[in-house]
Design an enzyme around this catalytic site. Structure first.
Site, mmCIF file in Angstrom:
data_model
loop_
_atom_site.group_PDB
_atom_site.id
_atom_site.type_symbol
_atom_site.label_atom_id
_atom_site.label_comp_id
_atom_site.label_asym_id
_atom_site.label_seq_id
_atom_site.Cartn_x
_atom_site.Cartn_y
_atom_site.Cartn_z
ATOM 1 N N ARG A 151 1.008 -1.115 0.683
ATOM 2 C CA ARG A 151 -0.112 -0.298 0.243
ATOM 3 C C ARG A 151 0.660 1.105 -0.141
ATOM 4 O O ARG A 151 1.288 2.191 1.038
ATOM 5 C CB ARG A 151 -0.964 -0.327 1.352
ATOM 6 N N ASP A 153 2.661 4.937 0.118
ATOM 7 C CA ASP A 153 1.661 6.237 0.371
ATOM 8 C C ASP A 153 2.549 6.612 -0.708
ATOM 9 O O ASP A 153 2.048 6.964 -2.375
ATOM 10 C CB ASP A 153 2.875 6.697 1.554
ATOM 11 N N ARG A 300 10.906 5.079 4.792
ATOM 12 C CA ARG A 300 11.002 6.318 4.739
ATOM 13 C C ARG A 300 11.755 7.186 6.051
ATOM 14 O O ARG A 300 12.628 8.098 6.448
ATOM 15 C CB ARG A 300 9.667 7.087 4.367
#
Length: 373
Positions: A151, A153, A300
């Site tokens: 999924r 972002d 990240r």
């Protein structure tokens, strides 16, 4: 589930429901769940398959999440479920064929992979793929049931995103690929379409995911890569970057590198990083990280902290403390921007081993099903 499943029985069991599995009636009875080594596999035609037992007819009234043990009970007449004609159609006729998509996309102009109710279908990759598939296959979204492996972002790209969907009738995989690429925008490409066993699930069948993060290190910004690479114009110590990345390899509690999930639910913060490599490329670096699953924005956040180490703004001891002692997201540096992140590859077992993977209760490191980037 150790208790025998008898006809006309409602099964009450403890599990963790993903977003794609919360309404079994509307989404067809084909889903799999695992929680504390317990798996229930629901197939179409309203049959339940429990490992070690023969298939039994099952009326599904409700699924409740409670306690840690599983129990069976028989409902009273007024509690017995009623199915509409639409329910029976999706259960018995809706999902006859399963297809796997291998995709690449530039995520700069999309609000991530997953379709969201507050956004239009055009705003997400999944929404756009669903819109085109309804035109190509003639099936609506409830039958298609498009699910992605990662999924990603908003702003995150993909070179090897995998998704699966269902159809009511067979289709040529070559014609599907051509039709999809003909109707999808140019920043979303279908690299391959293949028909897979019904047990295949893009997310839950995955063994490992590999993310790449691209960094442009020239002093001057490259106008042609500004949307697909992070520009780091300041000097960085590559050896410090490698040392910081190596500290993350192995099994750790990554609470300090994970944001709160979208739904606010608590996830197991203990993850295993298989490898975290730093590769020098033309005018930059590529960070490669592989794991069976990542927490929300974990990649990240790890990259953001590593870059702070490379700039000399964060000591290796302080970096280690985020991983070992603090376990507090507020004490960690800001995560890196989404523009340099790519979902590169997803590894799956051979098709013959997919069902074995789903029903392997004693697996020491089950495939993670938490939030991704």
């Amino acid at each position: 589930v150790e208790a025998p499943v008898q006809p006309s029985t409602v099964l009450k069991f403890s599990l963790s429901l993903g977003r794609d599995m919360y309404a079994l009636r509307n989404d067809g009875l084909h889903a799999c769940s695992r929680h504390n080594r317990a798996i229930l596999y629901l197939r179409h035609s309203n049959f339940v398959r429990v490992p070690g037992q023969p298939p039994s007819k099952l009326h599904i009234k409700r699924v409740t999440i409670s306690g840690s043990s599983s129990e069976c009970f028989t409902p009273s007449e007024e509690e017995r479920p009623t199915f509409t004609d639409a329910d029976r159609f999706y259960q018995n006729y809706g999902r006859q064929h399963t297809y796997k998509l291998l995709m690449a996309y530039e995520g700069a102009h999309y609000a991530g992979w997953q379709a969201q109710l507050r956004l239009t279908t055009h705003a997400t990759i999944q929404g756009k793929v669903e819109e085109v598939l309804t035109q190509v296959t003639g099936d609506d979204r409830r039958i298609l049931g498009v699910q992605g492996a990662g999924r990603t972002d908003s702003g995150v790209h993909a070179l090897g995103q995998v998704a699966h969907f269902y159809t009511t009738r067979p289709h040529s995989t070559l014609l599907l690929q051509k039709a999809l690429n003909g109707l999808l925008p140019l920043d979303i490409r279908v690299r391959e379409v293949s028909e897979v066993p019904r047990d295949f699930h893009a997310r839950y069948s995955a063994l490992n995911k590999t993310y790449h993060y691209y960094i442009h290190t020239d002093p001057v910004l490259d106008p042609f890569t500004r949307h697909i690479r992070l520009h780091c114009w300041y000097p960085m110590d590559k050896e410090l970057i490698r040392q910081a990345a190596s500290m993350l390899v192995g099994t750790h509690d990554f609470t300090g590198f994970a944001n709160k999930t979208r739904d606010g639910a608590k996830r197991n913060p203990v993850r295993t990083i298989v490898r975290f490599d730093v590769v020098e490329i033309d005018r930059g670096l590529r960070l490669e990280v592989q794991s069976s699953g990542f927490m929300y924005k974990q990649v990240r956040n790890m990259v953001g902290a590593i870059l702070r180490v490379g700039r000399g703004k964060l000591l290796l001891e302080e970096f280690q403390a985020i991983l070992g002692e603090h376990k507090d997201r507020t004490k960690a540096p800001t995560g890196a921007k989404a523009i340099g992140l790519y979902l590169d590859t997803i590894e799956y077992p051979p098709h013959d081993d997919i069902t074995k993977l789903l029903f392997d209760w004693d697996s020491p490191n089950p495939t993670d099903v938490g939030d991704d980037e």
